[in-house]
Design an enzyme around this catalytic site. Structure first.
Site, short mmCIF file in Angstrom:
data_model
loop_
_atom_site.label_atom_id
_atom_site.label_comp_id
_atom_site.label_asym_id
_atom_site.label_seq_id
_atom_site.Cartn_x
_atom_site.Cartn_y
_atom_site.Cartn_z
N HIS B 102 0.87 -1.18 0.00
CA HIS B 102 0.00 0.00 0.00
C HIS B 102 0.91 1.23 0.00
CE1 HIS B 102 -2.52 -2.88 2.34
NE2 HIS B 102 -3.54 -2.27 1.81
N ASP B 105 2.21 2.06 3.42
CA ASP B 105 3.14 1.12 4.03
C ASP B 105 4.58 1.55 3.82
OD1 ASP B 105 0.95 -0.61 4.37
OD2 ASP B 105 1.45 -1.79 2.59
#
Ligand SMILES: [Co+2]
Ligand SMILES: [Co+2]
Ligand SMILES: [Co+2]
Ligand SMILES: [Co+2]
Ligand SMILES: [Co+2]
Ligand SMILES: [Co+2]
Ligand SMILES: [Co+2]
Ligand SMILES: [Co+2]
Lengths: 437, 437, 437, 437
Positions: B102, B105
């Site tokens: 993501h 992240d």
């Protein structure tokens, strides 16, 4: 003169909320107006032949308990005639405007399909007469393509084309009978159209043949001039391990994939929603918002139990939510509220069938009044409108009008960061709901 | 020289089923051929950045337990650089060919979107370098549109268009980063695209805007020349009460209704299937048979628990069934097996991350070998073919060819009644399955 | 003078069912008498410190959304003092007679247990003062033995005796604080007293040590002279995979096995019953009929969701059933109705905490009135009495008196076969229930 | 000479894992030794009369599909004799050492209890002879107190004492027949001992009478000198809405409350554990660790389905876990593995009954070998021992010895804070489990 099966019961009438007579309506006042339409016309109540007359409250661990005196004639066709008498006596005394049936409920399966069809035709003729005499109408008919062992692996999805053909033949007869009886609709509940294990299943072949069977039914409907609605009734499992018509979304995916989405709408059953892990209200709202809510099987399940208990609907939260969705879509067209509900196994007294339907009808009448009250007050709607107000801004209008792109939205976002979102106010809305119940 | 975070772990290699060294593969032999293709190319294993590197095994009743030394730098961008080092060290030692991320992240959310994007661009650049150095590829990227409180009511389905715009801006960046990194796909998991209560929700408006957001992403994909696959990842609930992308069928209904069914395929997660009350195998088979199986989030849930436990996949029945479906559709194209799986909260030792991935990779390797064995032997397929043999008859061929009608099938059925259907042989098939495991 | 945190809210008062002011009670009229006792004394409402003041509506996929201005002081002890002010302002404005807390809710965990305990003692002293000023009482206290990572494998059931000792030390302090504050009870909710996998668990060793910890608490209670009740709160799972205190029956089995059944009663939480697959009403009735119903955590879950949503209780069927059981056992002794309920994640406005508690209090007030009405009318009880009438026969009396044997009953049975059993009349009873709501 | 019902089947023998003959054992080698005892003596396999011989695979939506030629005699007693022949032919060919029955499986219910008992006595006599001829033994008998409509509201918990008496009379006969046949045990499965709705139920009166019935059975057992075990079989629901004997913990609570805990142990059925939301392994481990694991109904359910599918057990994780618990408690004493499992509704071929039992027996044989391997290697046990090592410290020993108090533990804790707990290593343990399967 038909035999009288419920001699001690008079026609059930509205007696108001203070009545202590269990055999009266406390809330369902058929001619009372709600949003300018009678309760009778809003609710379009129907009884189901199978639960009211045919099944005796057996379960997987024990046989029937409930007396069914109308089924006792030794000649099965005579028993079918008697059962029809009992059904229409019941419908009239219950002040129900509609009924529903499977082909094998109203007439027996005999040695050959020909003999079976002859008996069926006779009973359909008698039912036509009953309808004429009483003014009671057929909400929908259907064919039972699951009880006989030939259907143990499905009908449209059977691994055997002879079974497919037999199912098609039953649909033809049941559809023609529904047409003859002026039915407002015809329902497909594919009891065994699913699988027990994927180990022995060709999934897309089965789905394709099921679609083909539905297509043949659509063609036949056109051919015979039947103009009623076609419904699919979702259910996720039981008797199968996995039913293709799992929930409203699965049915809608299937219908679209096979180009059938204009021909069918949903017959949403409360208990089947529960089994599918969905709220009844969700299945209704999903269907209504996609323009595919046709009719409702009004019952309830137990969220703690994993099978189709088919209890009578008494939960006022469910009936209020349901009537909210139905009022919101402008009311039923061809559909109605069919009590696909059975007496509990210990309900073995003749009055119980009446108590059960009174409870269901009063619960939906209260739901109708509560939903109408919520709509009239507008307090919930005002909070919802406020929540979505942002979409009336220039940005909102542009997005809705298709005038935005990821690039233009990126430009907007880097300029003005947004830290939060409008409040949800769920507790306040729940309080307003409780004030209406 | 990047810091070494797992100094005691060497590259994990295949040592055969008799190895007692926990840090070896017992079944996953990357270059071994199955059906003429290497295990590596069949399985296309990927680790997920969020579970491997970012989350510390907190749960709703307690904070993180797991040490994450790569996140300890006080400057969040430095921590992001260190984490990338750790991730690629881990990927290489684990012999994983792919990774997934993501946007939030790999780089932190900073005070402004501009600053956030700058940090993100830097890390993407470093990742590009890492990929070049190691040969490891990006299976898919995605944007986190659920953690920040602005997304508390969804992104594409937010009641606030500013939130929609912010989500669109994140998708633009994440999609462009995925493109730059040569990603084979891009995944949409609409964490909060659903509702908490229908009392405050405009269902069709929300669904329409969600479709619009996906359409914008498709347009942008074309514009920038990204040719990877777009995946939707179904999940029924959690964090929402009800998620629109419930299961594969619900996603497929949605995509068809909005004309997006050619643009997206499914990223099926095992645990999400469990939460939806579906077998993992069902979701895979349903998707494959409709031509929409794209990729797999390889994990497992606990059928007794109602939340997303995201455990590492070790059940050989699941891996055999999964690889059976995947071999049956000719293998992955752009997709792969991404370990969207987290360590248990008590797995606090540095080796655990390796044990967990070894277990998952060996389980899928065994599943691949078992599925290939079943296919090679053909014993199950022979029984299935026999079950459907009737469809090769004249009647079957006519129905399949569209040459039948309810009338013609009725004529057939009255002539030759069918008493039963072909046997299912489920127990025998289950025995054959067990013989392969 | 403490800071005022809810300046716009006045004390919530009863304004009757026609009030449209959301910040009034529509049904809860504290001094109104029901069965000769005030609503206040029947219902003994309590707010929970953790949900009302401490948690910010985070979930596993996103951080807090709800502003908690009383927690903003940089010194955690000052924040704790401010939070206590806010709590008592809230309790008074909400007209709540009781509160509940965990040790770590009211004061922070600091670097050492000694420092933690010093802060805790200070806050307990302040709370004592607050109680004196306001007349508000402590329903129960408890220790948080689940959030800190030392408890990742339980407290009494930890594989590490140092953790057991730390848990014991917390219980000692929390119990002494509860005693000092005049608490009516003390609750044990063994958040992590269970297992994640049986593969690493010594079941009977863990259960034995858990019993030992409870026994030590009983001994300490005697030693310090605390005369309040000890409650166990059943929950089946979450955060653990399997919690030893699964449901009321599991707790009762455990307590009896370890000779603790006279020392503990149940604190039944509605949502935990739902998670355990039991009706809230069942857990209450089971406990009451075994003489072990102590107190109630008044909230609700969603039967479609598998985690502890801890929603505010608004379902009138649940509140009516609950109050029926509570009236049936003669009312609460030490227990009460504690709102172990949290705001939804999108409920981010300061008023929401009041709306939520008003909804819960009104729902229980309606449940109390409905249950009292059912008892006063006696229509349901009359049908039940009729159902069991047979037990007043000679045969029934003999069996109940222990004067029968299999042999004597055999002699009876062969003489007079019994074909059926008394009717259940479930539908009629459900109608009577609906008439009371 | 009895009629031969399975002429084409020879006695099933062990042929090793490479055999491709479906009618051989691949893993169950009856005389092979595991931990010094034969597989036959470890596993003590039994077939159930009701599933093997009596039921025809009907379900709630359709009648029987499976041919049962042994039931076709027009005289029901002759049919019972034929069925006994078929059962013992099957048991011998299947190489099963044990069988189980309900009274109404082996002989019909006739017009009067006297006539019913006479037929029952005759068949019991014939069974005695069959046992003598074949060496096959009775694992346990039981009485069917749920199928007849007189039991619609339970037997021991019926609202009617005449029904209680009838149940008692059946238990007397079934218990005496079990004694005569040398049964190793007698099972109580209280099919309808529960409730459909609390609205019509007197909970503690019903529980008290159920305990009384069990006490009468204990007294009768003593009187007639039956020394076999008494088992209770937990099940949470179906056919009832709520069954008092919900799970092992609920049964244990009930038994203790009524002073019966020394007289009964558990007959754990896998599918009933699934329905109760518990792992089969949990129910076994809970029972074993409390010294109340008696026998096992070996089948499996489907965690996605909410009813008792009673499938044959084939899952190797379940069989390995089960045999791990059973080896861990030193093996069965009176109990065994009874296949309380039914053919799927589409399994209509005569061979299917053999395939099904072969699958179940091979699955448990593999589970036995895997569990023994795990025990022999000791790798899992070593990790577990390490996890609990702390309890061998002085602190641990003091707590276990009862030499600690909250005060002394407090003193310990303030001196030496504990930051974490030993690692759980779940993934590594799961890998070791997979290596054994
Ligand atoms: Co229905
Ligand atoms: Co149903
Ligand atoms: Co995923
Ligand atoms: Co997941
Ligand atoms: Co609680
Ligand atoms: Co809770
Ligand atoms: Co059983
Ligand atoms: Co069962």
């Amino acid at each position: 003169m038909p035999k009288i099966y419920f001699p001690d019961v008079q026609k059930i009438v509205y007696a108001g909320p203070d009545s202590t007579d269990p055999l009266t309506f406390k809330h369902y006042d058929p001619e009372a107006l709600v949003e300018g339409k009678s309760m009778r016309d809003h609710l379009r109540f129907s009884a189901s032949y199978w639960h009211a007359m045919v099944q005796g409250a057996a379960d997987p661990f024990g046989g029937p308990t409930r007396p069914l005196p109308w089924t006792e004639a030794s000649d099965p066709v005579q028993a079918a005639r008697d059962t029809l008498d009992a059904m229409f006596e019941f419908l009239q005394k219950m002040d129900l405007g509609f009924w529903c049936f499977h082909d094998r409920d109203i007439a027996p399966e005999l040695e050959t399909l020909e003999a079976t069809n002859a008996a069926f035709d006779e009973i359909v003729g008698l039912a036509e007469e009953k309808q004429r005499e009483t003014g009671i109408k057929l909400l929908w008919g259907t064919a039972n393509l699951f009880s006989h062992k030939r259907y143990m692996a499905g009908a449209g999805t059977s691994p055997c084309p002879e079974v497919f053909a037999h199912g098609a033949a039953q649909i033809k007869k049941a559809l023609e009978a529904t047409h003859r009886l002026g039915g407002a609709g015809y329902t497909f509940w594919g009891g065994r159209e699913g699988y027990d294990t994927l180990l022995n299943t060709r999934l897309s072949a089965e789905l394709g043949r099921f679609a083909k069977l539905l297509r043949l039914a659509v063609d036949h409907k056109r051919k015979i001039g039947f103009t009623g609605a076609f419904y699919i009734e979702p259910k996720p499992c039981e008797p199968t391990t996995f039913q293709y018509d799992n929930d409203a979304a699965a049915c809608y995916a299937f219908l679209q994939h096979h180009g059938l989405e204009k021909e069918f709408s949903m017959n949403i059953e409360a208990n089947h929603a529960t089994l599918a892990g969905r709220a009844f209200e969700h299945e209704l709202a999903y269907s209504a918002e996609h323009g595919i809510l046709g009719s409702v099987d009004a019952n309830r399940g137990d969220p703690m139990l994993g099978w189709d208990t088919d209890q009578f609907p008494t939960n006022l939260y469910d009936t209020t939510a349901a009537m909210g969705v139905i009022l919101g879509m402008g009311g039923f067209t061809t559909g109605g509220l069919n009590f696909d509900a059975r007496l509990r196994r210990q309900s073995v007294e003749p009055y119980d069938l009446f108590h059960a339907h009174i409870g269901g009808m009063d619960a939906f009448a209260r739901g109708l009044k509560a939903a109408a009250k919520i709509r009239a007050e507008g307090r919930i709607e005002a909070l919802v409108a406020e929540r979505y107000r942002g979409w009336e801004s220039e940005l909102g209008r542009k997005i809705d009008a298709g005038e935005a792109s990821l690039d233009s939205l990126f430009e907007h976002a880097v300029k003005a960061d947004v830290g939060s979102a409008p409040a949800g106010r769920q507790e306040r809305l729940e309080n307003l709901l409780n004030e209406a119940i």
